[in-house]
Design a protein around this motif. Structure first.
Motif, PDB file in Angstrom:
ATOM      1  N   PHE A  29     -10.047  30.579 -11.527  1.00 44.28           N
ATOM      2  CA  PHE A  29      -9.727  30.101 -12.709  1.00 44.28           C
ATOM      3  C   PHE A  29      -8.685  31.012 -13.426  1.00 44.28           C
ATOM      4  N   VAL A  30      -7.631  30.583 -14.093  1.00 47.08           N
ATOM      5  CA  VAL A  30      -6.453  31.157 -14.764  1.00 47.08           C
ATOM      6  C   VAL A  30      -6.659  30.906 -16.153  1.00 47.08           C
ATOM      7  N   GLN A  31      -7.235  32.321 -16.916  1.00 47.79           N
ATOM      8  CA  GLN A  31      -7.736  32.095 -18.036  1.00 47.79           C
ATOM      9  C   GLN A  31      -6.544  31.701 -19.316  1.00 47.79           C
ATOM     10  N   ALA A  32      -5.245  32.270 -18.857  1.00 47.05           N
ATOM     11  CA  ALA A  32      -4.184  32.007 -19.691  1.00 47.05           C
ATOM     12  C   ALA A  32      -3.674  30.373 -19.855  1.00 47.05           C
ATOM     13  N   MET A  57      -3.784  19.825 -14.992  1.00 43.04           N
ATOM     14  CA  MET A  57      -3.941  19.671 -16.555  1.00 43.04           C
ATOM     15  C   MET A  57      -4.219  21.012 -16.978  1.00 43.04           C
ATOM     16  N   MET A  58      -4.050  21.292 -18.486  1.00 41.20           N
ATOM     17  CA  MET A  58      -4.188  22.625 -18.919  1.00 41.20           C
ATOM     18  C   MET A  58      -5.240  22.557 -20.192  1.00 41.20           C
ATOM     19  N   GLY A  59      -5.373  23.802 -20.769  1.00 40.21           N
ATOM     20  CA  GLY A  59      -6.034  23.549 -21.915  1.00 40.21           C
ATOM     21  C   GLY A  59      -5.275  23.565 -23.184  1.00 40.21           C
ATOM     22  N   ASN A  60      -6.038  23.841 -24.391  1.00 35.13           N
ATOM     23  CA  ASN A  60      -5.052  23.858 -25.476  1.00 35.13           C
ATOM     24  C   ASN A  60      -4.302  24.843 -25.927  1.00 35.13           C
ATOM     25  N   SER A  61      -4.855  26.206 -25.514  1.00 33.09           N
ATOM     26  CA  SER A  61      -3.895  27.148 -25.869  1.00 33.09           C
ATOM     27  C   SER A  61      -3.499  28.010 -24.560  1.00 33.09           C
ATOM     28  N   VAL A  62      -2.221  27.424 -24.197  1.00 32.54           N
ATOM     29  CA  VAL A  62      -1.489  27.935 -23.067  1.00 32.54           C
ATOM     30  C   VAL A  62      -0.357  28.793 -22.775  1.00 32.54           C
ATOM     31  N   ASP A  63      -0.621  30.087 -22.122  1.00 33.16           N
ATOM     32  CA  ASP A  63       0.284  30.777 -22.150  1.00 33.16           C
ATOM     33  C   ASP A  63       0.982  30.838 -20.601  1.00 33.16           C
TER      34      ASP A  63
END
Length: 308
Positions: A29-32, A57-63
């Motif tokens: 898991f990559v939290q960012a 795919m990534m989440g809504n708040s991506v860094d």
């Protein structure tokens, strides 16, 4: 089962989906990025990272930069992933962040929000012919047809000599059956299953995941019936049919021409990569013939990744 939209994380971001890809690597898991990636061993204690197959795919708040930093600190030599940006991620931000950023291949889309679904005359004729020959299609649960589906897919693996990420096992399908957003269309002829099309649905978009039709199904146009039924049932959605076979889309790619006959627009997918440990990367590359090799990461043989 009817097609449904799924709230929360994209199905490709979940642990359940990452665990269906255990033949590729170990979920991490990559939290960012709010998503799972896959950790792959290289040699000795070295490892690298690849995104989920077929798309990350990534989440809504991506860094993005913080995610790369986390993977660098974890000891990854490199990271590679593919995105079509239909999840709302920024193509320009990806290009700024990843050292390797290039077009991967064209994806064919049926946009039923801003356009109409109008298959070509050739495809429309094949759809009608399949119906005349008795091909029927309906939504099913994967767990209810998993034995038949696994047999269909194994036939495909043998016929096309599939290796690499797309060589799924029965275990992978068992894990996939529990993923949110999975929608399955099944084609039958005289009561016998001849093909299935697996879709991943999320927030108004449906992605073609896997589709297989056996010899009897191909002879009677089940592929056309499966696509047509699915697209019609997934109404008011953007339906991504994916791209052609192989690593690039060519003019004579039969699968690409088939998908194009259903689509009303095209989008680009992109491959992104980053070297996280330059010293280890150079050392690994020294062990490979790199002349003319544009694959990323360069130390992984194109031949072993050709079905990715």
């Amino acid at each position: 089962m009817t097609a449904s939209e799924v709230g929360g994380a994209h199905p490709y971001c979940t642990l359940a989906y990452a665990e269906s890809l255990a033949h590729i690597g170990t979920p991490r898991f990559v939290q960012a990025w709010e998503t799972f990636v896959l950790q792959r061993p290289i040699s000795g204690e070295l490892m690298d990272i690849t995104g989920a197959y077929p798309l990350t795919m990534m989440g809504n708040s991506v860094d993005l930069a913080s995610g790369l930093d986390d993977l660098r600190e974890a000891g990854a030599v490199s990271v590679v992933l593919v995105s079509d940006h239909l999840d709302g991620t920024s193509q320009s931000e990806f290009r700024r962040t990843f050292s390797t950023a290039r077009e991967f291949k064209k994806h064919f889309v049926v946009d039923q929000v801003d356009g109409r679904y109008t298959p070509t005359k050739h495809h429309f004729d094949r759809i009608l012919r399949a119906k005349r020959r008795g091909v029927t299609v309906k939504w099913v649960r994967l767990e209810d047809v998993i034995v038949e589906w696994a047999a269909l897919y194994q036939e495909l693996v043998v016929r096309h000599e599939i290796t690499g990420p797309a060589k799924f096992s029965g275990h992978a399908f068992a894990m996939l059956a529990g993923c949110p957003g999975l929608t399955v269309a099944a084609a039958s002829l005289d009561g016998t299953l001849v093909g299935c099309h697996l879709w991943i649905c999320h927030q108004g978009i449906a992605w073609s995941h896997l589709a297989v039709v056996n010899g009897l199904g191909r002879k009677n146009g089940a592929s056309y019936a499966l696509y047509d039924y699915s697209i019609n049932e997934l109404k008011n959605m953007v339906v991504s049919l994916g791209g052609g076979a192989g690593l690039t889309t060519t003019e004579d790619d039969g699968l690409a021409l088939f998908k194009e006959g259903f689509s009303n627009r095209k989008i680009d997918s992109f491959l992104y990569g980053a070297v996280l440990d330059p010293k280890a990367y150079r050392h690994l590359c020294e062990q490979k013939p790199l002349e003319g090799n544009t694959f990323f990461p360069a130390y992984r043989s194109v031949s072993t990744e050709a079905n990715s």
